[in-house]
Design a protein around this motif. Structure first.
Motif, PDB file in Angstrom:
ATOM      1  N   PRO A 218       0.825  -1.216   0.000  1.00 31.58           N
ATOM      2  CA  PRO A 218       0.000   0.000   0.000  1.00 31.58           C
ATOM      3  C   PRO A 218       0.860   1.266   0.000  1.00 31.58           C
ATOM      4  N   LYS A 219       0.419   2.250  -0.771  1.00 31.63           N
ATOM      5  CA  LYS A 219       1.061   3.562  -0.806  1.00 31.63           C
ATOM      6  C   LYS A 219       0.102   4.552  -0.148  1.00 31.63           C
ATOM      7  N   PHE A 220       0.571   5.190   0.903  1.00 33.04           N
ATOM      8  CA  PHE A 220      -0.288   6.044   1.727  1.00 33.04           C
ATOM      9  C   PHE A 220      -0.163   7.510   1.336  1.00 33.04           C
ATOM     10  N   THR A 233      -5.350   5.241   1.037  1.00 32.58           N
ATOM     11  CA  THR A 233      -4.540   4.248   0.339  1.00 32.58           C
ATOM     12  C   THR A 233      -5.466   3.303  -0.403  1.00 32.58           C
ATOM     13  N   SER A 235      -5.944  -0.864  -1.005  1.00 29.51           N
ATOM     14  CA  SER A 235      -5.499  -2.112  -0.393  1.00 29.51           C
ATOM     15  C   SER A 235      -6.600  -3.151  -0.536  1.00 29.51           C
ATOM     16  N   SER A 306       2.296   4.379   7.012  1.00 32.23           N
ATOM     17  CA  SER A 306       2.713   5.531   6.218  1.00 32.23           C
ATOM     18  C   SER A 306       3.996   6.120   6.795  1.00 32.23           C
TER      19      SER A 306
END
Length: 419
Positions: A218-220, A233, A235, A306
């Motif tokens: 995941p990229k926050f 994000t 997910s 994050s």
């Protein structure tokens, strides 16, 4: 009366295809070969599948012609044909037309204690038995290009396999492995989604459903507005959400200084990718001002957090957003809508509006107007009559600008509040 001739029968030390031809046509049967004194080889059938009326022929070889060799069926000795070839002895057993009572274990034994066995199964109906199939597949994005969905089946007669893809197209699968009625079929570099596999052996059809979830780390995105800190994000469905906070000016490189609190799980809208959700959750600004903050998520693949952000005084943020020029805000809106894919754009647009304090809870609607005016009435969190001054003006100005940019985001019920 038709006379048969034997075609292509030559001595071999492996399986022999024995064919006979007459005026009615040609028919072939396999002589199954087993050799004592050696480990079981791939060419030696551990299981033989037949339909009633077919023939069965077994051959056993011992490398010492002086050693008696016999075939047994369910521990009962069978009579068969014995032949010699140089130093080797062969023992044959055959049945011209099998029936279900011929099913069972056939064992070739020598007097010196060596043996080989096979299981014969005679069945009226066609057979498809799934031996291996993962019905819920999860892979990493980096694995997708080299990944193949696969199914392994025991089937008789020879089966055919079709894959029904998530968009409904049918793809016939090439067989990648076929040994003694064990068949493996593959579909490589598949797209994520729901699949159906259809296996057919003559008149028998078996279908199975399976899913492929392609996931990534995941990229926050973490943002702060006047009232709260927002974490965004994409997910797979989370099992847990949490916030980690470290008070300033403490040494936040020390893990002992961080405190973790749980976030609320809820229904999250789908993203544009199968099994992926748009995750959006919040923390009240008053609880974390003058803190370093991280948001964290746990799903089936692991736990992720994050990068930390420093939450400034909420009073300071109020004054900063109050005096932002509305043309700058509109420019940000246009930039986002011009450069991002639809689902990402939706999340960022709503995040921007939350940043401005325009929306209360909406994160995933078809158009902005459906949130601002459900059932023809303004959303209760859209307008706050008690608010005065620049912030109230900013809200109204932004609504007017949005209505002017795209009429589809407004209904008449909004405009009176924007005058």
């Amino acid at each position: 009366m038709a006379v048969s001739t034997l075609d292509g029968f030559n001595y071999q030390t492996s399986n022999t295809n024995c064919c006979a031809t007459n005026s009615q046509g040609k028919e072939c049967a396999l002589i199954y070969h087993y050799e004592l004194g050696k480990p079981m080889r791939e060419s030696e059938a551990p299981q033989i599948l037949l339909n009633p009326g077919q023939s069965l022929a077994l051959r056993c070889k011992a490398n010492n012609k002086k050693t008696p060799v016999e075939w047994f069926f369910n521990n009962t000795k069978l009579s068969g044909l014995k032949t010699l070839w140089y130093a080797s002895v062969f023992k044959y057993f055959s049945i011209e037309s099998v029936s279900e009572h011929n099913s069972g274990e056939y064992v070739c034994k020598s007097e010196d204690g060596q043996s080989k066995a096979t299981q014969v199964q005679v069945q009226e109906e066609d057979l498809i038995e799934i031996l291996e199939l993962n019905e819920n597949v999860r892979i990493w994005e980096k694995e997708k290009a080299t990944f193949c969905l696969h199914v392994q089946v025991l089937a008789y007669p020879k089966p055919q396999c079709d894959w029904i893809t998530p968009i409904g197209t049918k793809v016939q699968s090439d067989e990648t492995h076929d040994i003694w009625n064990n068949h493996t079929f593959k579909l490589c570099n598949p797209e994520p989604g729901q699949y159906q596999i259809q296996l057919r052996a003559d008149k028998k059809l078996v279908t199975k459903n399976l899913s492929l979830c392609v996931t990534d780390t995941p990229k926050f995105t973490v943002l702060q507005n006047l009232h709260e800190v927002t974490c965004m994000t994409n997910s797979s469905l989370p099992q847990a959400l949490s916030w980690k906070i470290c008070p300033l000016p403490a040494n936040c490189t020390d893990s002992a200084m961080w405190k973790e609190t749980s976030g609320n799980l809820q229904e999250f809208p789908d993203s544009g990718q199968f099994c992926q959700k748009n995750i959006l959750f919040f923390k009240a600004c008053s609880e974390v001002h003058n803190h370093n903050v991280q948001c964290c998520l746990t799903n089936l693949d692991g736990s992720y957090c994050s990068e930390p952000i420093t939450v400034k005084s909420c009073t300071f943020m109020f004054h900063m957003y109050t005096y932002l020029h509305d043309e700058v805000l509109i420019h940000l809106y246009l930039t986002i809508t011009s450069h991002w894919k639809v689902h990402t754009m939706t999340i960022l647009c709503f995040s921007l509006l939350r940043l401005l304090g325009l929306l209360g809870h909406g994160t995933d609607t078809d158009v902005l107007r459906a949130y601002l005016c459900p059932a023809g009435q303004p959303h209760p969190s859209t307008f706050h009559p008690e608010e005065k001054g620049p912030l109230q003006l900013l809200r109204k100005t932004l609504i007017r600008k949005l209505c002017g940019i795209n009429q589809s985001v407004c209904l008449g019920c909004i405009l009176p509040f924007a005058q």
